[in-house]
Design an enzyme around this catalytic site. Structure first.
Site, PDB file in Angstrom:
ATOM      1  N   GLU A  64       0.707  -1.224  -0.052  1.00  0.00           N
ATOM      2  CA  GLU A  64      -0.042  -0.187   0.049  1.00  0.00           C
ATOM      3  C   GLU A  64       0.856   1.152   0.157  1.00  0.00           C
ATOM      4  O   GLU A  64       0.543   2.260  -0.862  1.00  0.00           O
ATOM      5  CB  GLU A  64      -0.965   0.081   1.317  1.00  0.00           C
ATOM      6  N   TRP A  75      -8.590  -1.714   0.402  1.00  0.00           N
ATOM      7  CA  TRP A  75      -9.189  -0.567  -0.037  1.00  0.00           C
ATOM      8  C   TRP A  75     -10.452  -1.083  -0.868  1.00  0.00           C
ATOM      9  O   TRP A  75     -11.390  -0.173  -1.450  1.00  0.00           O
ATOM     10  CB  TRP A  75      -8.642   0.408  -0.801  1.00  0.00           C
ATOM     11  N   TYR A  77      -4.747   9.894  -0.514  1.00  0.00           N
ATOM     12  CA  TYR A  77      -3.252  10.033  -0.129  1.00  0.00           C
ATOM     13  C   TYR A  77      -2.156  10.134  -1.285  1.00  0.00           C
ATOM     14  O   TYR A  77      -1.580  11.237  -1.425  1.00  0.00           O
ATOM     15  CB  TYR A  77      -2.940   8.602   0.891  1.00  0.00           C
ATOM     16  N   CYS A  89      -6.912   9.675   6.794  1.00  0.00           N
ATOM     17  CA  CYS A  89      -6.970   9.514   8.310  1.00  0.00           C
ATOM     18  C   CYS A  89      -5.447  10.066   8.792  1.00  0.00           C
ATOM     19  O   CYS A  89      -5.202  10.994   9.848  1.00  0.00           O
ATOM     20  CB  CYS A  89      -7.316   8.266   8.715  1.00  0.00           C
ATOM     21  N   ARG A 141      -6.079  12.032  12.369  1.00  0.00           N
ATOM     22  CA  ARG A 141      -7.066  12.687  12.805  1.00  0.00           C
ATOM     23  C   ARG A 141      -8.196  11.760  13.168  1.00  0.00           C
ATOM     24  O   ARG A 141      -8.891  12.231  14.227  1.00  0.00           O
ATOM     25  CB  ARG A 141      -7.774  13.603  11.508  1.00  0.00           C
ATOM     26  N   ASP A 190      -8.660   3.904  13.847  1.00  0.00           N
ATOM     27  CA  ASP A 190      -9.269   2.789  14.264  1.00  0.00           C
ATOM     28  C   ASP A 190      -8.096   1.921  14.661  1.00  0.00           C
ATOM     29  O   ASP A 190      -7.155   1.440  13.984  1.00  0.00           O
ATOM     30  CB  ASP A 190      -9.824   2.128  13.034  1.00  0.00           C
TER      31      ASP A 190
END
Length: 318
Positions: free
Chosen positions: A75, A97, A139, A200, A220, A223
Site C-alpha cells: 500500500e 481498499w 493519499y 486519516c 485525525r 481505528d
C-alpha cells in the site's frame, strides 16, 4: 493501568508494544460511547501519543496479533506512485481498499453484487476498473501530485504543474536539514468531497537531530484495532526509506492521534488481544538502496525475528 498519553517508565522499558495495548485498554474501559459516521458505534478518546525508537532496525510491528506487513508495504509503495485506482492493489492481492468502491458501485447502480465478484471484475476488466475502481484524489495523489492552478490574463485559471511533496521533503532534508518545514500533507480541503475517504493519517513532519531522522505523524481519526497496526508500520517504513535516501540514521517515530477509537463490534478482537503479551523484537532490513524514494520494490524489505501471536479477524466499518 496507565493511560497511553502518560505511560509509566516501567511500561516503556518492558516492551514498546505495551503502549499500544494500554491505549486499547484505556479506550475500551474509559472512552465515550457514541454513534459514528459508519453507524456501527465506537468508544473514543480525544488525543493520544505513542513513541517508538527505530534504532538498530527496530519497527513498531505488533506481535500480539499477526500484522500483514507486506500488505501495508505494498500500500505504501502504491501511495508513492500517486495512483488512486485499486486495480494495482487488487492484482497484488491487497484487499484493504476494496470495500469503498464496492459500496459506491452498489449504491449508484443498485446491483447487489458480492464484494468478491466485484473485486474479480476489477482484476479482469480494465475498463470496468477505470470506471469503478478509482478512489478519488486520496493519499498518494496529494503526496506526489498536489494540484495547482495558474491565473491567466483572461481572468480564468488553468491547471498547473502538480507538487511532489515527497520529493521536496527528500531534497529539503538533504539541503536544509534544520528546517521546520519538512512536511507531507494529505488534507487538501478543496478536494475532500472527491475522496472515497478523507485522509486519516494526514500530516507527516520530519525532524533531524544530529545524524538521526525523526518523524511525527498526526492522525485525525484512528481505528485502533484494525487501522493503527498498519499505520504504525507504514509510517515507520516511510521514515526508514527517507532516512536511507537522505543518509540519516532512523530516529524516533512519534504517533499522535486526534479521534482515537475502537468499534463496538470489535469486542472479541480487543478481549483476545489484551489477554496476550508482546513477544520478540522484529527488525527490518532494507536490502538495497534504490536511486530514489520512488524506486523501492516489495523485494527490498526483509523482516526478521517476527514470531507473532495468530491473527484476529474483525469486520471493517465502511
Amino acid at each position: 493501568m496507565a493511560s497511553a498519553a502518560n505511560l509509566s517508565e516501567n511500561s516503556a522499558i518492558r516492551h514498546p508494544e505495551w503502549q499500544y495495548l494500554e491505549l486499547m485498554r484505556q479506550i475500551w474501559e474509559q472512552g465515550s460511547e457514541r454513534v459514528d459516521r459508519t453507524g456501527v458505534g465506537t468508544r473514543s478518546i480525544c488525543g493520544a501519543m505513542l513513541r517508538f525508537d527505530l534504532a538498530d532496525g527496530a519497527m513498531p510491528l505488533l506481535t500480539t496479533k499477526r500484522v500483514y506487513w507486506k500488505t501495508a508495504t505494498r500500500e505504501m509503495l502504491w501511495f508513492l506512485t500517486g495512483e488512486t485506482n485499486i486495480r494495482p492493489l487488487v492484482l497484488q492481492g491487497v484487499k484493504i481498499w476494496n470495500e469503498w468502491p464496492h459500496a459506491r458501485y452498489v449504491k449508484e447502480t443498485g446491483q447487489d453484487i458480492a464484494l468478491d465478484d466485484f473485486v474479480q471484475r476489477i482484476a479482469d476488466d480494465e475498463e470496468f476498473a477505470m470506471r469503478w475502481g478509482d478512489l478519488g484524489p486520496v493519499y498518494g495523489k496529494q503526496w506526489v501530485d498536489w494540484p495547482t492552478y495558474r491565473y491567466r490574463k483572461d481572468g480564468l485559471f488553468e491547471k498547473g504543474e502538480g507538487i511532489n511533496q515527497v520529493a521536496q521533503v527528500v531534497e529539503s532534508l538533504r539541503s536544509n536539514p534544520g528546517s521546520r518545514r519538512h512536511i507531507i500533507e494529505g488534507w487538501n480541503v478543496a478536494e475532500l468531497d472527491q475522496m472515497a475517504l478523507p485522509p486519516c493519517h494526514k500530516t507527516y513532519q520530519f525532524h533531524v537531530a544530529g545524524d538521526r531522522l525523526n518523524c511525527v505523524l498526526y492522525q485525525r481519526s484512528c481505528d485502533v484495532a484494525l487501522g493503527l497496526p498498519f499505520n504504525l508500520w507504514s509510517a515507520a517504513l516511510l521514515q526508514r526509506m527517507i532516512a536511507q535516501q537522505t543518509d540519516f540514521e532512523p530516529g524516533e517515530l512519534v504517533w499522535m492521534g486526534g479521534d482515537v477509537h475502537l468499534y463496538l463490534n470489535h469486542e472479541h478482537l480487543i478481549t483476545e488481544q489484551l489477554a496476550r503479551e508482546p513477544q520478540g523484537h522484529p527488525v527490518l532490513e532494507i536490502a538495497r538502496r534504490p536511486d530514489s524514494i520512488f524506486d523501492y520494490r516489495i523485494e527490498d524489505f526483509v523482516v526478521q525475528n517476527y514470531t507473532p501471536h495468530g491473527p484476529i479477524k474483525a469486520p471493517v466499518a465502511v
